[in-house]
Design an enzyme around this catalytic site. Structure first.
Site, PDB file in Angstrom:
ATOM      1  N   ASP A 233       1.175  -4.590  12.344  1.00 29.95           N
ATOM      2  CA  ASP A 233       0.115  -4.772  10.838  1.00 29.95           C
ATOM      3  C   ASP A 233       0.574  -6.307  10.773  1.00 29.95           C
ATOM      4  O   ASP A 233       2.145  -6.845  10.633  1.00 29.95           O
ATOM      5  CB  ASP A 233       1.111  -4.355  10.002  1.00 29.95           C
ATOM      6  CG  ASP A 233       0.718  -4.256   8.791  1.00 29.95           C
ATOM      7  OD1 ASP A 233      -0.739  -5.199   8.384  1.00 29.95           O
ATOM      8  OD2 ASP A 233       1.008  -3.764   7.565  1.00 29.95           O
TER       9      ASP A 233
ATOM     10  N   ASP B  26       9.004  -5.540   7.671  1.00 28.49           N
ATOM     11  CA  ASP B  26       8.288  -4.540   7.376  1.00 28.49           C
ATOM     12  C   ASP B  26       7.641  -3.792   8.982  1.00 28.49           C
ATOM     13  O   ASP B  26       6.824  -4.479   9.458  1.00 28.49           O
ATOM     14  CB  ASP B  26       6.619  -4.913   6.468  1.00 28.49           C
ATOM     15  CG  ASP B  26       6.039  -3.519   6.742  1.00 28.49           C
ATOM     16  OD1 ASP B  26       6.396  -2.018   6.950  1.00 28.49           O
ATOM     17  OD2 ASP B  26       5.212  -3.890   5.660  1.00 28.49           O
TER      18      ASP B  26
ATOM     19  N   LYS C 148      12.989  -0.759  -0.394  1.00 29.08           N
ATOM     20  CA  LYS C 148      11.952  -0.508  -0.369  1.00 29.08           C
ATOM     21  C   LYS C 148      11.839   0.607  -0.748  1.00 29.08           C
ATOM     22  O   LYS C 148      12.445   1.777  -0.477  1.00 29.08           O
ATOM     23  CB  LYS C 148      11.277  -0.853   1.389  1.00 29.08           C
ATOM     24  CG  LYS C 148      10.035  -0.520   1.088  1.00 29.08           C
ATOM     25  CD  LYS C 148       9.893  -0.523   2.938  1.00 29.08           C
ATOM     26  CE  LYS C 148       8.015  -0.731   3.363  1.00 29.08           C
ATOM     27  NZ  LYS C 148       7.739  -0.561   4.053  1.00 29.08           N
TER      28      LYS C 148
ATOM     29  N   SER D 218       0.807  -1.350  -0.112  1.00 28.68           N
ATOM     30  CA  SER D 218       0.090  -0.299   0.081  1.00 28.68           C
ATOM     31  C   SER D 218       0.717   1.209  -0.308  1.00 28.68           C
ATOM     32  O   SER D 218       0.558   2.191  -0.404  1.00 28.68           O
ATOM     33  CB  SER D 218      -0.865  -0.159   1.107  1.00 28.68           C
ATOM     34  OG  SER D 218      -0.279   0.176   1.997  1.00 28.68           O
TER      35      SER D 218
ATOM     36  N   MET E  39      17.783  -2.666   3.302  1.00 30.01           N
ATOM     37  CA  MET E  39      17.930  -4.045   4.275  1.00 30.01           C
ATOM     38  C   MET E  39      18.221  -5.308   3.165  1.00 30.01           C
ATOM     39  O   MET E  39      18.696  -5.453   2.382  1.00 30.01           O
ATOM     40  CB  MET E  39      16.771  -3.883   4.309  1.00 30.01           C
ATOM     41  CG  MET E  39      15.645  -4.231   4.162  1.00 30.01           C
ATOM     42  SD  MET E  39      14.159  -4.516   5.115  1.00 30.01           S
ATOM     43  CE  MET E  39      12.956  -3.076   3.836  1.00 30.01           C
TER      44      MET E  39
ATOM     45  N   ASN F 223       4.198 -10.060   5.784  1.00 31.70           N
ATOM     46  CA  ASN F 223       4.744  -9.449   6.612  1.00 31.70           C
ATOM     47  C   ASN F 223       6.244 -10.266   7.414  1.00 31.70           C
ATOM     48  O   ASN F 223       7.305 -10.077   8.161  1.00 31.70           O
ATOM     49  CB  ASN F 223       4.398  -8.582   7.643  1.00 31.70           C
ATOM     50  CG  ASN F 223       4.308  -7.043   6.956  1.00 31.70           C
ATOM     51  OD1 ASN F 223       4.548  -6.938   5.740  1.00 31.70           O
ATOM     52  ND2 ASN F 223       3.401  -6.601   7.619  1.00 31.70           N
TER      53      ASN F 223
END
Length: 441
Positions: free
Chosen positions: A290, A309, A158, A140, A245, A295
């Site tokens: 989350d 995440d 990311k 998202s 990462m 994840n």
């Protein structure tokens, strides 16, 4: 290095009016798919016991496609609506909406190039031996690319969608308007504190420097735990909109439900993740809130779970830790008066709430504590607890029993709890939850 060519993706709508238009279209798709009577029932009435809202597959597909294209706060809303379990939608519609947990449209390469040049400069590619322009994941807030630096580091990068951070405030305002218009807020409740907490958390998720700090803090807390692996941050390539990462191999955690994995392996991993959720609350006082299955990766060779995440990481106030400890102790002992007091202390009810609301919410909390009262292994695979909680909670919601909203941060903790238990259910795990909780009380 991969060739830079068009990937066919559609641009992320980044202007306020453009996003408002897309929200309007998505709402129209949902309303048309449900029908006027169905929308009214969904928002205002209880309907037949256990009956699910019927939404045509075509309308569901249009709705999810629109949210996947918008990304950002609006897609987050859709992901929450699609949480696995006792859905309000038919299984066919729920299956399509569940795709939002695993996909977002990647941005076109022209937008990607603009982001990389803005964050790293026009000659950014000189630092890489390889950069895969096709993302390995898109969610998202951003998308993830695999790359190898000139000095041999294997990275997962990311990269944030352009305009998503700037659109958070308008998206939340628009979603709040829709929630009030469609009657999705409990009668008498003020949704503004919850919306403000959602706004705060989304701004935090869009700050990749803050996520880097959270990832490093969590990596320190995990230490050399043999059950888990947390990737390291590469600060030299991380910015507010790019997080670099370690690239770590693994399979999606819900693949453990497949036949090649044993019951013992499923139980071990589920127990480790459930215990980690309790450690977050009672020891770390830092939680990754989350619970999206994406994840977590699993490494079959090492048996370790890779934690990914940390954008939604939140500090937990000591008062909440104390309150949840008292609630868990009361639930384990099945002491209803103590449970009622813990509910008041946590802010779910005021001390002068109507007696029927007190009794109803205490009953719901007692139902939720079934796992705490079970001696030995609790079998998530055969349990219908989530359906019972959902059905009873929906009845109370529609009866106006939830006229007060607790501290918004506690609601996001509930999101983590539910997500962890949903994963245990997906993996059909057996866990001695009572013994596990006892270690923290």
């Amino acid at each position: 290095m991969s060739q830079f060519s068009d990937n066919g993706g559609r641009a992320v709508p980044s202007q306020r009016l453009s996003r408002l238009w897309h929200i309007g279209r998505a709402t129209t798709d949902l309303a048309v798919g449900v029908g006027a009577r169905g929308l009214w029932d969904m928002a205002r009435t209880r309907g037949a016991s256990g009956q699910r809202i019927r939404l045509s597959p075509a309308a569901t597909q249009r709705f999810t496609d629109r949210l996947a294209r918008m990304r950002g706060a609006v897609m987050k809303m859709g992901q929450m609506m699609s949480m696995d379990g006792a859905d309000v939608f038919t299984p066919e519609a729920a299956a399509i909406m569940a795709s939002l947990r695993e996909r977002a449209e990647p941005m076109p390469l022209s937008q990607l190039a603009q982001v990389l040049e803005r964050e790293w400069g026009s000659d950014w590619n000189k630092g890489f031996r390889r950069f895969d322009f096709t993302p390995i994941a898109a969610a998202s807030i951003g998308q993830v690319h695999r790359a190898e630096t000139r000095d041999g580091r294997q990275l997962a990068l990311k990269i944030q969608f352009p305009g998503v951070r700037e659109s958070i405030d308008s998206d939340i305002d628009n979603l709040g308007f829709l929630a009030r218009t469609l009657g999705m807020v409990p009668k008498g409740a003020d949704p503004r504190p919850l919306l403000e907490e959602a706004r705060r958390q989304l701004h935090q998720e869009a700050d990749y420097q803050a996520e880097a700090e959270a990832l490093e803090a969590y990596r320190t807390l995990i230490g050399d735990d043999p059950a888990f692996l947390v990737p390291a941050v590469h600060r030299d390539l991380s910015t507010n909109r790019v997080l670099a990462m370690d690239y770590i191999e693994g399979v999606s955690i819900d693949r453990l439900s497949e036949n090649q994995f044993s019951r013992q392996e499923r139980d071990r991993v589920s127990s480790a993740l459930t215990d980690l959720t309790l450690r977050e609350l009672f020891e770390f006082q830092l939680a990754q809130t989350d619970p999206n299955f994406g994840n977590y990766f699993y490494q079959p060779e090492s048996g370790r779970v890779v934690l990914l995440d940390f954008g939604a990481t939140a500090r937990i106030a000591p008062s909440l830790v104390t309150g949840f400890r008292r609630l868990a102790a009361a639930g384990m002992a099945d002491e209803v008066p103590a449970m009622h007091q813990a509910i008041v202390d946590l802010g779910y009810l005021s001390a002068d709430a109507p007696r029927q609301n007190v009794d109803a919410l205490t009953e719901l909390m007692r139902l939720s504590g079934e796992m705490l009262r079970t001696e030995g292994l609790y079998d998530f695979g055969s349990s219908d607890l989530f359906e019972r909680i959902y059905q009873r909670g929906r009845e109370l919601y529609l009866d106006g029993a939830f006229s007060e909203l607790p501290d918004p941060s506690s609601l996001f903790l509930h999101r983590k709890f539910v997500g962890t238990f949903m994963l245990c259910r997906r993996l059909r795990a057996r866990i001695d939850f009572r013994a596990m909780m006892a270690r923290y009380l």
